[in-house]
Design a protein around this motif. Structure first.
Motif, PDB file in Angstrom:
ATOM      1  N   ASP C 101      55.690  -3.392 -13.857  1.00 47.60           N
ATOM      2  CA  ASP C 101      56.818  -3.996 -14.748  1.00 47.60           C
ATOM      3  C   ASP C 101      56.131  -4.963 -15.705  1.00 47.60           C
ATOM      4  O   ASP C 101      56.012  -5.059 -16.116  1.00 47.60           O
ATOM      5  CB  ASP C 101      58.001  -3.461 -14.639  1.00 47.60           C
ATOM      6  CG  ASP C 101      59.683  -3.701 -15.683  1.00 47.60           C
ATOM      7  OD1 ASP C 101      58.533  -4.136 -16.841  1.00 47.60           O
ATOM      8  OD2 ASP C 101      60.171  -3.102 -15.983  1.00 47.60           O
ATOM      9  N   MET C 102      56.302  -6.042 -14.030  1.00 46.47           N
ATOM     10  CA  MET C 102      56.671  -7.453 -14.408  1.00 46.47           C
ATOM     11  C   MET C 102      54.630  -7.826 -14.712  1.00 46.47           C
ATOM     12  O   MET C 102      54.052  -9.132 -14.925  1.00 46.47           O
ATOM     13  CB  MET C 102      56.780  -7.951 -12.982  1.00 46.47           C
ATOM     14  CG  MET C 102      58.741  -7.816 -12.960  1.00 46.47           C
ATOM     15  SD  MET C 102      59.327  -8.512 -14.348  1.00 46.47           S
ATOM     16  CE  MET C 102      60.539  -7.783 -14.491  1.00 46.47           C
ATOM     17  N   PHE C 103      53.619  -7.323 -14.104  1.00 41.21           N
ATOM     18  CA  PHE C 103      52.490  -7.402 -14.414  1.00 41.21           C
ATOM     19  C   PHE C 103      51.405  -6.314 -14.821  1.00 41.21           C
ATOM     20  O   PHE C 103      50.170  -6.433 -14.946  1.00 41.21           O
ATOM     21  CB  PHE C 103      51.597  -8.006 -12.709  1.00 41.21           C
ATOM     22  CG  PHE C 103      52.522  -9.221 -12.350  1.00 41.21           C
ATOM     23  CD1 PHE C 103      51.777 -10.090 -12.375  1.00 41.21           C
ATOM     24  CD2 PHE C 103      53.481  -8.373 -11.067  1.00 41.21           C
ATOM     25  CE1 PHE C 103      52.292 -11.264 -10.919  1.00 41.21           C
ATOM     26  CE2 PHE C 103      54.529  -9.988 -10.357  1.00 41.21           C
ATOM     27  CZ  PHE C 103      54.067 -11.143 -11.113  1.00 41.21           C
ATOM     28  N   GLY C 104      51.838  -5.195 -14.934  1.00 38.03           N
ATOM     29  CA  GLY C 104      50.784  -3.720 -15.500  1.00 38.03           C
ATOM     30  C   GLY C 104      50.252  -3.697 -14.278  1.00 38.03           C
ATOM     31  O   GLY C 104      48.820  -2.895 -14.890  1.00 38.03           O
ATOM     32  N   ILE C 105      50.050  -4.251 -12.978  1.00 29.88           N
ATOM     33  CA  ILE C 105      49.305  -3.182 -11.863  1.00 29.88           C
ATOM     34  C   ILE C 105      49.799  -1.549 -12.134  1.00 29.88           C
ATOM     35  O   ILE C 105      50.853  -1.631 -12.044  1.00 29.88           O
ATOM     36  CB  ILE C 105      49.495  -4.246 -10.634  1.00 29.88           C
ATOM     37  CG1 ILE C 105      49.334  -5.584 -11.107  1.00 29.88           C
ATOM     38  CG2 ILE C 105      49.156  -3.342  -9.655  1.00 29.88           C
ATOM     39  CD1 ILE C 105      50.196  -5.995  -9.778  1.00 29.88           C
ATOM     40  N   LYS C 106      49.048  -0.838 -11.719  1.00 33.75           N
ATOM     41  CA  LYS C 106      49.252   0.430 -12.074  1.00 33.75           C
ATOM     42  C   LYS C 106      48.813   1.167 -10.410  1.00 33.75           C
ATOM     43  O   LYS C 106      47.468   1.019  -9.313  1.00 33.75           O
ATOM     44  CB  LYS C 106      48.072   1.214 -13.045  1.00 33.75           C
ATOM     45  CG  LYS C 106      48.111   0.778 -14.896  1.00 33.75           C
ATOM     46  CD  LYS C 106      47.669   1.987 -15.307  1.00 33.75           C
ATOM     47  CE  LYS C 106      47.633   1.250 -16.424  1.00 33.75           C
ATOM     48  NZ  LYS C 106      46.983  -0.082 -16.779  1.00 33.75           N
ATOM     49  N   PHE C 107      49.604   1.583  -9.832  1.00 31.82           N
ATOM     50  CA  PHE C 107      49.439   2.714  -9.064  1.00 31.82           C
ATOM     51  C   PHE C 107      49.477   3.728  -9.217  1.00 31.82           C
ATOM     52  O   PHE C 107      50.202   4.865  -9.258  1.00 31.82           O
ATOM     53  CB  PHE C 107      50.908   2.070  -8.262  1.00 31.82           C
ATOM     54  CG  PHE C 107      51.547   0.720  -7.437  1.00 31.82           C
ATOM     55  CD1 PHE C 107      50.959   0.336  -6.511  1.00 31.82           C
ATOM     56  CD2 PHE C 107      52.291   0.145  -8.707  1.00 31.82           C
ATOM     57  CE1 PHE C 107      51.379  -0.946  -6.295  1.00 31.82           C
ATOM     58  CE2 PHE C 107      52.323  -0.909  -8.416  1.00 31.82           C
ATOM     59  CZ  PHE C 107      51.400  -1.736  -7.183  1.00 31.82           C
TER      60      PHE C 107
END
Lengths: 368, 345, 152
Positions: C101-107
Motif C-alpha cells: 500500500d505504502m511503497f508499491g512493493i509486490k509480494f
C-alpha cells in the motif's frame, strides 16, 4: 423447495460506524442466520499518514504525533519513541526521569485497561463496569494533568528525559490512589469474574491457540492469554523495569475470559510497579544533557516497549539530518486484529462482538 | 368485595347526587358508554403519566447504582425531564427511509402499543379499581401480551435493514421459547386459585401470596417476563452493541417514541401482573388497597431495573437453551407438584 | 545466530556493517529456517525507499528470549518484487499488504495483495519519496467488484 432450503449467506457491514467496533473499524461479514461465516476486517478509516508526516518533522517535533497513535495509553507510545531516538543518539537518561517514565507508563497502562474493561463490558451488555472504571480513570487523568498539564495527549516524555518533575502534592495524591485502587479492582471483579452470565458469554469464546498466536505475531494480553509468557518488560527489560518486583500473568484458556483475567491481574501488577517506583524514586535531574539541535548519526534502530495492547515498536532510520528518514510504527493491535478471522470461526454475532472487544483495538494506532 | 371501576364511579356520582341528573338528561345506554370512555381516558392518562415518570425513575435508579447523578438540570432533580423528552420526541423530524415497506412501517408502532394498553384494562389496581373483570382474564392477558411481538416483527421487516431483520428473527425465536414455560407456570396459579379471573386470583391470595406457595412458578414467570420485556439480560432484539438498535433502528421522532413508550408501559403492566399473580395484589394490612398494589408493583419494577444495571447480556442461543431445556421441564414439574398436592388435600 | 545464518546460506546472507542483508529470492528459506530455530516471532515488515534502491526490513524476534534480528532485503526500484513470507507466518499478510500500500512493493505468492490502509481507488504509494505531497485525490469507497454489494 430446493430454493427455500438453500442456505443464503447475508452480507452485512459492521461498521465503520457501529457501537461495538470501538472507533472506525469495519467488518465485512457473511452471516448464516446468527452464525458468522466469513469476516474481512477493513481498516484505514483513521489513516492520517503519521509515518509520512514524521519525515517532514524534526525529531522532537514528532513526539506530539506519538500521542495521537493510541490515545488511551499514549504515555507508552511517547516512551517507545524517545527511547529509540535516545538509542540512536547514545544518551543516558537520568535515573529520576526513568522512574518517572515507568510510573507514568504504568498509570497509562492502567488507564488503558480501564477503558478496555468499560467498553468491553458494554459490548457484553453490562453497564455498571463502565461507570466504575471511568471513576478511577478520572483520577489517573487528574494525576496526569497535575504532572504535565494534559489529560489525553501528554507529550510528557522528551528526548533525554521528561518535561516536568512531580509537582507538590503529587506524590501524596498518587499514594492515595494506589491505596484505594486494589479495592476498586476487587469491585469490578465482584461484578463480573464469577457472574454466571458473564462466564457463559466468555469462557471458550474467541479461541486463539498458542500456535496460532505465534503464527499471527500476536502480543500483549492476547498472547499472554494464549499461554505465551511474553512481555518485553521481563524478556528485554528496558528503562528501569529490571529493578521492580512484578509478575507477568499468563493464562492458558486461550479464550476471551483469559484475556479478561490477564488484564485484571496486569492492573494489579502495574499498581505494584508504580508503588515501588514511588517509594524508590531517587533525587536528581529529569533531563539529560541533550544538544540543542538533535541530529542523530546515520543508522537504524528498532525500539520496542510493552504497550497496554502489546508490543509497540518504532523502527527509526536516520540519515544524519535533523529529520528522520523513515519511521515505521509497529502497532500491536494491527497484528492482533489480523488474527480475528482465526478467533471467530463459525462464531455467533454476539461472540464476534465479545471477541473484537477482547482484542482491545485502538484505531488510532492501527491506522496511523 | 371487589368492584369494577364503573361501579365505583357510579357509586361516587350517586353519592354526589349527579348521577340521577345525568340519568334524566342522557339515555341509559349512551350514559353507560360515556362513563366507560371517561374511565378509559382516566386510566390512559394515569398510565401515560406513570410511564413518563418510569423513564425518569429508571434513569435515577440506574444512575444511583452506577454512581452518577442522572438527570439533574430540568426541574428539581430532573423531575421535568420526561416532559422535556416528550416535547423533543414530538417535534423531532420523522424520517422515512426510501426503501421501507410503507404501510407496515406506519402500522408497526401502533400494533406494538395498542395491546399493551389493552392489558392495562385488565390489571386490578385496587379493590374498587378494577376496570374489567373477565372470566378468562388470565388467558386473555397471556394471549394479548404476546401481540407486541407482532409489532416488533412488522417493524423489523418493514425497515428493510439487515440488523433489524436479525432482531426480528431473534424476537421470534425468543418468544416461542419462553412463552410456553411462562404460560405453564401461570397454570399453577390457576390451579390453586380455581379461577382465571384476575380479581378472583387476588381475592384467593387473602391469606398467603402465591410466591410462597409457588416459588418455582414465580421464578419461571419472572424470567419469562424479563424476556418478554426484552430487558437485560435478555435484550437481544435491541442489543445495541450487536445489532445497533435492533428492531427500531430506522425509526425516529414520534414513531420511535411509540416503541419506547410501549416498552415502559409494558414494564409497568408486567410488574402489575407479577404483583397480581404472585405477590397478593392489593391485599395488605392497614394501607388502602391501591397503595399496596402500587408499593408491590414498584418494588418489582425496581428489581427489574436493578437487574438491568448489574448484569451482562445472555447470548440468544443461551436463552433458547434455558427456555427449552430448563424452564419448560421445570414448569411441567411445577404443574405436576401443584396438581398432586391439591389432589391429596 | 548471524554466523549460523551466513554459514547455512553462504550465497544468500551477507553481513554489512551491522546489517544482515538477504538476497530477495532466498528470503522465504531464511525466514523458515529462522522460524524453526527459535526466531518464531515476526514483529514487523517495513519498506524503505532510498534513492537508488528499495529496502524491506524484517524484524524478527523470539517469544522465549530477548534475541532479535533485523533482516534487510534490497530490491531494485524499477521492479520491486520479492517472494511473500505469508507461508511462514500468517501474520505477515497484513504487514506485506501495508508495504504494498505504502511503497508499491509486490509480494509474489501473497494470498490477496491489496491496499489496506488507503482506499482501493487511491493512486500512488504515499511513503515513496517521490510521492507529491500536495496532490489532491478524490476518494471513492467501493467494493472490489466496483459495485455496491452491501447496502444497509
Amino acid at each position: 423447495m430446493s430454493d427455500i432450503r438453500k442456505v443464503v449467506e447475508i452480507p452485512i457491514n459492521m461498521g465503520p460506524a457501529h457501537p461495538a467496533t470501538h472507533g472506525v473499524l469495519r467488518l465485512k461479514l457473511k452471516l448464516d442466520g446468527e452464525i458468522v461465516k466469513e469476516i474481512t476486517p477493513v481498516i484505514g478509516y483513521l489513516h492520517r499518514g503519521i509515518e509520512k508526516i514524521a519525515e517532514t518533522k524534526t525529531y522532537p517535533q514528532f513526539i506530539p504525533y506519538t500521542d495521537r497513535l493510541d490515545y488511551v495509553g499514549s504515555m507508552i507510545y511517547n516512551h517507545g519513541y524517545v527511547k529509540g531516538v535516545e538509542e540512536l543518539l547514545g544518551i543516558e537518561v537520568p535515573e529520576r526521569a526513568e522512574y518517572l517514565r515507568v510510573m507514568m507508563a504504568e498509570l497509562s497502562r492502567i488507564a488503558s485497561h480501564l477503558i478496555w474493561l468499560s467498553a468491553w463490558g458494554l459490548d457484553l451488555g453490562a453497564m455498571a463496569p463502565f461507570f466504575y472504571c471511568f471513576r478511577e480513570r478520572e483520577e489517573i487523568l487528574n494525576l496526569f494533568e497535575m504532572i504535565c498539564g494534559a489529560r489525553i495527549t501528554f507529550s510528557y516524555m522528551r528526548i533525554g528525559g521528561v518535561s516536568k518533575d512531580m509537582p507538590e502534592g503529587f506524590a501524596e495524591r498518587l499514594q492515595r490512589f494506589l491505596d484505594i485502587f486494589p479495592e476498586k479492582i476487587d469491585e469490578y471483579e465482584a461484578l463480573l469474574t464469577e457472574n454466571e452470565i458473564f462466564l457463559a458469554r466468555t469462557v471458550g469464546i474467541g479461541r486463539l491457540s498458542r500456535e496460532e498466536a505465534i503464527d499471527y505475531g500476536v502480543t500483549g494480553p492476547v498472547a499472554r492469554a494464549s499461554g505465551l509468557n511474553y512481555d518485553i518488560r521481563k524478556i528485554e527489560p528496558y528503562s528501569v523495569y529490571d529493578r521492580f518486583d512484578f509478575r507477568i500473568p499468563v493464562e492458558n484458556g486461550c479464550d476471551v475470559y483469559s484475556r479478561y483475567l490477564v488484564r485484571m491481574e496486569e492492573m494489579r501488577q502495574s499498581t505494584r510497579i508504580v508503588q515501588q517506583a514511588l517509594d524508590g524514586i531517587p533525587e536528581g535531574d529529569i533531563m539529560a544533557k541533550v544538544p540543542k539541535k538533535i541530529k542523530p548519526p546515520a543508522g537504524v534502530v528498532y525500539s520496542r516497549v510493552e504497550g497496554s495492547k502489546g508490543e509497540v515498536g518504532y523502527l527509526i532510520i536516520s540519515d544524519g539530518s535533523d529529520k528522520p528518514y523513515r519511521i515505521k510504527i509497529r502497532s500491536p493491535a494491527y497484528s492482533n486484529l489480523s488474527a480475528l478471522p482465526a478467533m471467530c470461526k463459525d462464531a455467533k454475532i454476539a461472540d464476534l462482538v465479545a471477541t473484537v472487544g477482547s482484542i482491545d483495538i485502538c484505531l488510532g494506532e492501527m491506522d496511523r | 368485595m371487589t368492584r369494577t371501576m364503573y361501579d365505583s364511579l357510579v357509586g361516587i356520582l350517586e353519592h354526589l347526587g349527579v348521577y340521577q341528573t345525568f340519568q334524566v338528561l342522557i339515555p341509559e345506554p349512551l350514559l353507560r358508554i360515556l362513563l366507560i370512555f371517561l374511565i378509559a381516558g382516566l386510566v390512559a392518562t394515569a398510565g401515560s403519566l406513570i410511564l413518563a415518570y418510569l423513564t425518569w425513575l429508571e434513569r435515577k435508579v440506574l444512575s444511583d447504582i452506577q454512581q452518577r447523578c442522572g438527570p439533574m438540570r430540568t426541574g428539581y432533580h430532573g423531575l421535568l425531564q420526561p416532559i422535556a423528552d416528550g416535547i423533543k420526541l414530538l417535534v423531532k423530524e420523522d424520517i422515512h427511509p426510501k426503501a421501507i415497506d410503507r404501510w407496515v412501517f406506519l402500522l408497526a408502532p401502533i400494533v406494538m402499543f395498542v395491546p399493551v394498553v389493552v392489558i392495562l384494562a385488565l390489571v386490578p389496581f385496587g379493590r374498587t379499581l378494577v376496570m374489567t373483570d373477565l372470566k378468562v382474564g388470565l388467558v386473555f392477558l397471556l394471549a394479548v401480551s404476546s401481540l407486541p411481538t407482532l409489532g416488533i416483527m412488522m417493524a423489523s421487516w418493514a425497515q428493510n435493514n439487515k440488523y433489524a431483520v436479525l432482531a426480528g428473527l431473534r424476537r421470534a425465536a425468543e418468544i416461542i421459547s419462553y412463552e410456553v414455560s411462562m404460560v405453564l407456570a401461570a397454570v399453577g396459579v390457576v390451579l390453586i386459585a380455581g379461577t382465571f379471573s384476575l380479581p378472583g386470583i387476588v381475592e384467593a391470595q387473602r391469606g398467603l401470596p402465591y410466591i410462597i406457595l409457588q416459588p418455582l412458578g414465580f421464578v419461571i414467570f419472572f424470567i419469562g417476563i424479563l424476556a418478554d420485556l426484552g430487558r437485560i439480560p435478555f435484550d437481544f432484539p435491541e442489543s445495541e452493541s450487536e445489532l445497533v438498535a435492533g428492531y427500531n433502528l430506522e425509526y425516529s421522532g414520534m414513531k420511535f417514541s411509540f416503541f419506547f413508550l410501549a416498552e415502559y408501559l409494558e414494564l409497568f403492566v408486567a410488574a402489575g401482573i407479577i404483583t397480581t399473580l404472585y405477590l397478593g395484589g392489593w391485599n395488605g394490612p392497614l394501607l388502602p388497597s391501591w397503595l399496596w398494589f402500587g408499593i408491590k408493583t414498584f418494588a418489582v419494577i425496581w428489581v427489574i431495573m436493578w437487574i438491568r444495571a448489574t448484569l451482562p447480556r445472555f447470548r440468544i442461543d443461551q436463552l433458547l437453551d434455558i427456555g427449552w431445556k430448563w424452564l419448560l421441564p421445570l414448569a411441567l414439574l411445577n404443574i405436576a407438584i401443584t396438581g398432586g398436592v391439591l389432589a391429596v388435600i | 545466530m548471524i554466523e549460523k545464518l551466513t554459514e547455512k546460506f553462504p550465497d544468500a546472507v551477507t553481513e554489512e556493517d551491522g546489517l544482515i542483508v538477504v538476497e530477495p529470492e532466498r528470503i522465504v528459506d531464511v525466514c523458515s529456517y529462522l522460524r524453526n530455530n527459535g526466531f518464531d516471532f515476526l514483529e514487523a515488515i517495513s519498506g524503505v525507499d532510498y534513492e537508488d534502491r528499495m529496502e524491506v526490513i524484517y524484524n524478527i524476534a523470539s517469544y522465549t528470549s530477548s534475541e532479535r534480528l533485523m533482516l534487510t532485503v534490497r530490491i531494485p526500484k524499477e521492479n520491486p518484487v520479492l517472494p511473500s513470507v505469508t507461508g511462514v507466518w500468517k501474520g505477515a499478510n497484513w504487514h506485506e499488504r501495508e508495504a504494498y500500500d505504502m511503497f508499491g512493493i509486490k509480494f509474489r505468492g501473497h494470498p490477496k495483495l491489496s491496499r489496506i490502509l488507503l482506499p482501493d481507488s487511491w493512486e500512488g504509494h504515499p511513503l515513496l519519496k517521490s510521492y507529491p505531497l500536495n496532490k489532491e485525490q478524490e476518494v471513492k469507497l467501493e467494493d472490489e467488484t466496483g459495485e455496491l454489494i452491501c447496502q444497509i
